[in-house]
Design an enzyme around this catalytic site. Structure first.
Site, PDB file in Angstrom:
ATOM      1  N   TRP A   1       0.821  -1.219   0.000  1.00 17.20           N
ATOM      2  CA  TRP A   1       0.000   0.000   0.000  1.00 17.20           C
ATOM      3  C   TRP A   1       0.849   1.262   0.000  1.00 17.20           C
ATOM      4  O   TRP A   1       0.319   2.366   0.021  1.00 17.20           O
ATOM      5  CB  TRP A   1      -0.952  -0.002   1.195  1.00 17.20           C
TER       6      TRP A   1
ATOM      7  N   GLU B   1      -5.811   0.526   5.393  1.00 21.38           N
ATOM      8  CA  GLU B   1      -5.990   1.008   6.761  1.00 21.38           C
ATOM      9  C   GLU B   1      -7.051   0.224   7.512  1.00 21.38           C
ATOM     10  O   GLU B   1      -6.914  -0.034   8.705  1.00 21.38           O
ATOM     11  CB  GLU B   1      -6.325   2.504   6.758  1.00 21.38           C
TER      12      GLU B   1
ATOM     13  N   GLN C   1      -5.962  -3.316  14.193  1.00 20.47           N
ATOM     14  CA  GLN C   1      -5.745  -4.389  15.171  1.00 20.47           C
ATOM     15  C   GLN C   1      -5.192  -5.658  14.528  1.00 20.47           C
ATOM     16  O   GLN C   1      -5.418  -6.766  15.020  1.00 20.47           O
ATOM     17  CB  GLN C   1      -7.055  -4.712  15.901  1.00 20.47           C
TER      18      GLN C   1
ATOM     19  N   GLY D   1     -10.495 -11.833  10.547  1.00 20.62           N
ATOM     20  CA  GLY D   1     -11.105 -11.432  11.810  1.00 20.62           C
ATOM     21  C   GLY D   1     -11.819 -10.095  11.743  1.00 20.62           C
ATOM     22  O   GLY D   1     -11.730  -9.379  10.747  1.00 20.62           O
ATOM     23  N   TYR D   2     -12.509  -9.765  12.800  1.00 20.08           N
ATOM     24  CA  TYR D   2     -13.311  -8.529  12.868  1.00 20.08           C
ATOM     25  C   TYR D   2     -14.078  -8.329  11.562  1.00 20.08           C
ATOM     26  O   TYR D   2     -13.860  -7.367  10.830  1.00 20.08           O
ATOM     27  CB  TYR D   2     -12.411  -7.329  13.143  1.00 20.08           C
TER      28      TYR D   2
ATOM     29  N   TYR E   1      -8.999   7.501  13.511  1.00 17.12           N
ATOM     30  CA  TYR E   1      -7.688   7.085  13.009  1.00 17.12           C
ATOM     31  C   TYR E   1      -7.687   6.921  11.485  1.00 17.12           C
ATOM     32  O   TYR E   1      -6.850   7.491  10.781  1.00 17.12           O
ATOM     33  CB  TYR E   1      -7.211   5.770  13.655  1.00 17.12           C
TER      34      TYR E   1
ATOM     35  N   ASP F   1      -2.911   6.016  16.572  1.00 18.61           N
ATOM     36  CA  ASP F   1      -3.157   4.608  16.873  1.00 18.61           C
ATOM     37  C   ASP F   1      -2.325   4.218  18.105  1.00 18.61           C
ATOM     38  O   ASP F   1      -1.759   5.064  18.775  1.00 18.61           O
ATOM     39  CB  ASP F   1      -2.801   3.738  15.666  1.00 18.61           C
TER      40      ASP F   1
ATOM     41  N   CYS G   1      16.355   1.814  21.672  1.00 15.46           N
ATOM     42  CA  CYS G   1      16.628   3.258  21.766  1.00 15.46           C
ATOM     43  C   CYS G   1      17.935   3.668  21.081  1.00 15.46           C
ATOM     44  O   CYS G   1      18.056   4.787  20.582  1.00 15.46           O
ATOM     45  CB  CYS G   1      16.633   3.695  23.227  1.00 15.46           C
TER      46      CYS G   1
ATOM     47  N   CYS H   1      17.263   4.715  17.659  1.00 11.27           N
ATOM     48  CA  CYS H   1      16.151   5.640  17.463  1.00 11.27           C
ATOM     49  C   CYS H   1      16.613   7.000  16.933  1.00 11.27           C
ATOM     50  O   CYS H   1      17.534   7.611  17.488  1.00 11.27           O
ATOM     51  CB  CYS H   1      15.404   5.841  18.777  1.00 11.27           C
TER      52      CYS H   1
ATOM     53  N   CYS I   1      13.925  12.595  23.334  1.00  8.13           N
ATOM     54  CA  CYS I   1      12.979  11.722  24.052  1.00  8.13           C
ATOM     55  C   CYS I   1      13.200  11.839  25.559  1.00  8.13           C
ATOM     56  O   CYS I   1      14.253  11.477  26.077  1.00  8.13           O
ATOM     57  CB  CYS I   1      13.157  10.273  23.600  1.00  8.13           C
TER      58      CYS I   1
END
Length: 351
Positions: free
Chosen positions: A26, A39, A44, A83-84, A122, A140, A201, A204, A210
């Site tokens: 996508w 999306e 989930q 699912g869902y 979202y 999200d 980290c 990152c 942060c």
DNA sequence: CAATCGTGGCT
DNA sequence: TAGCCAAGATT
């Protein structure tokens, strides 16, 4: 909120994303419809799980119109295993609305796109920022985790009202030149670096800005309370064959758990209750012979409940009216019906 | 708001 | 093993 490293954070994040972003299907399109589909599937649901579904789905339904008028049975079959399942029904309803009310153009503003079925805060922000380059928030779980650490926000992310806090933060931080990259950058960072446990980290791109990293607090954030307990329900499942070797199946109600999916007849096991009698009464079929009383036993865990299934293979004959949502089907016909994962487990033991 | 709605991978 | 978790929306 005044975050003094706003500019650096924004730039480092977007540059990191543009350099390190994963090559996902996508991300090779700018078609709002296709981004919308991705999306919804990703809600989930893990990226690795979605990829094959996404590719097959868009091969079958390459345009808004092709999805808008697809048969529901076929649509659910395409979604089988993801699912869902209400996501599929809502997506189609939303797509149909775009075709009929918006002349097949996905709305490019939050007011209109949010009215479409299945498009929440979202998804609206994701489609608007990625497909239309609008500076809209798309908050999200990843975004809340990342920003709770970067800004050391200690509010409980399990509470619905907390999401508003993060939406405001994103509004403040978002890169107006590259809103899609900014939003996806936060999500990719959450997926690959700023993970729930043992965040990386040292790799990152925004660790200098942060707060949690400076405080050594990463493992305490985000704060999330809610935990759900799952109830157990026991079912006696009857894999029932008639004289033509066809199997009795029923379609579930169009609302609630596994809506519109097909299943073998099942009776909830309760105290002082004869499951066999229940079966006969409800399905108008008499059990002539039990072919295998222990065909299969297994447990299936949903998010909020657990099914404990005991399946028997039985020979039946019709003695009265069969429910309108049920029927006898050959093995080949069964393969075309959308069925949930627990039901597919049963299908797989039939030879 | 809290509960509902799937599934598979990870710890 | 059992719980936790994932690019949420709906009621």
């Amino acid at each position: 909120m005044n975050y003094k490293y706003k500019e650096q954070f924004r730039q480092n994040l977007v540059e990191w994303f543009q350099r390190e972003k994963r090559d996902l299907p996508w991300r090779r399109t700018s078609d709002p419809y296709k981004i919308w589909v991705s999306e919804v599937m990703l809600q989930q649901t893990r990226v690795d799980t979605v990829i094959p579904y996404y590719n097959r789905f868009l091969e079958k339904y390459p345009t808004l119109e092709s999805l808008a008028y697809a048969p529901q049975e076929e649509l659910l079959k395409m979604w089988e295993g993801l699912g869902y399942y209400s996501r599929a029904r809502n997506l189609q309803a939303g797509v149909k609305e775009v075709v009929e009310k918006y002349n097949s153009v996905v709305p490019d503003n939050r007011h209109d796109i949010s009215k479409l079925k299945g498009v929440g805060p979202y998804t609206a922000g994701a489609v608007l920022s990625i497909a239309y380059k609008k500076p809209e928030h798309a908050v999200d779980g990843n975004v809340m985790r990342v920003l709770s650490r970067v800004l050391h926000i200690e509010e409980d992310i399990a509470l619905p009202k907390t999401k508003k806090v993060f939406e405001e933060v994103v509004e403040m931080l978002i890169d107006h030149e590259h809103p899609g990259d900014f939003n996806q950058g936060l999500m990719d960072l959450g997926a690959m670096i700023c993970t729930p446990t043992s965040p990386k980290c040292l790799l990152c791109p925004v660790r200098d800005y942060c707060i949690a990293f400076h405080e050594g607090d990463m493992d305490k954030l985000p704060i999330k309370t809610k935990k759900t307990k799952t109830k157990k329900v026991q079912y006696k499942v009857y894999v029932a064959i008639n004289s033509d070797d066809h199997y009795l199946l029923e379609k579930r109600p169009s609302e609630g758990l596994l809506a519109d999916m097909w299943q073998f007849p099942m009776i909830e096991i309760k105290d002082d209750m004869n499951s066999e009698e229940q079966f006969t009464t409800h399905y108008g079929s008499r059990i002539k012979k039990v072919l295998n009383n222990t065909l299969l036993s297994f447990k299936h865990i949903f998010s909020h409940l657990t099914w404990e299934m005991e399946c028997s293979l039985v020979k039946v004959e019709l003695i009265s009216e069969i429910p309108s949502n049920a029927g006898f089907y050959s093995k080949d016909e069964i393969k075309k019906l959308p069925m949930s994962v627990p039901m597919q487990k049963i299908v797989n033991v039939l030879n």
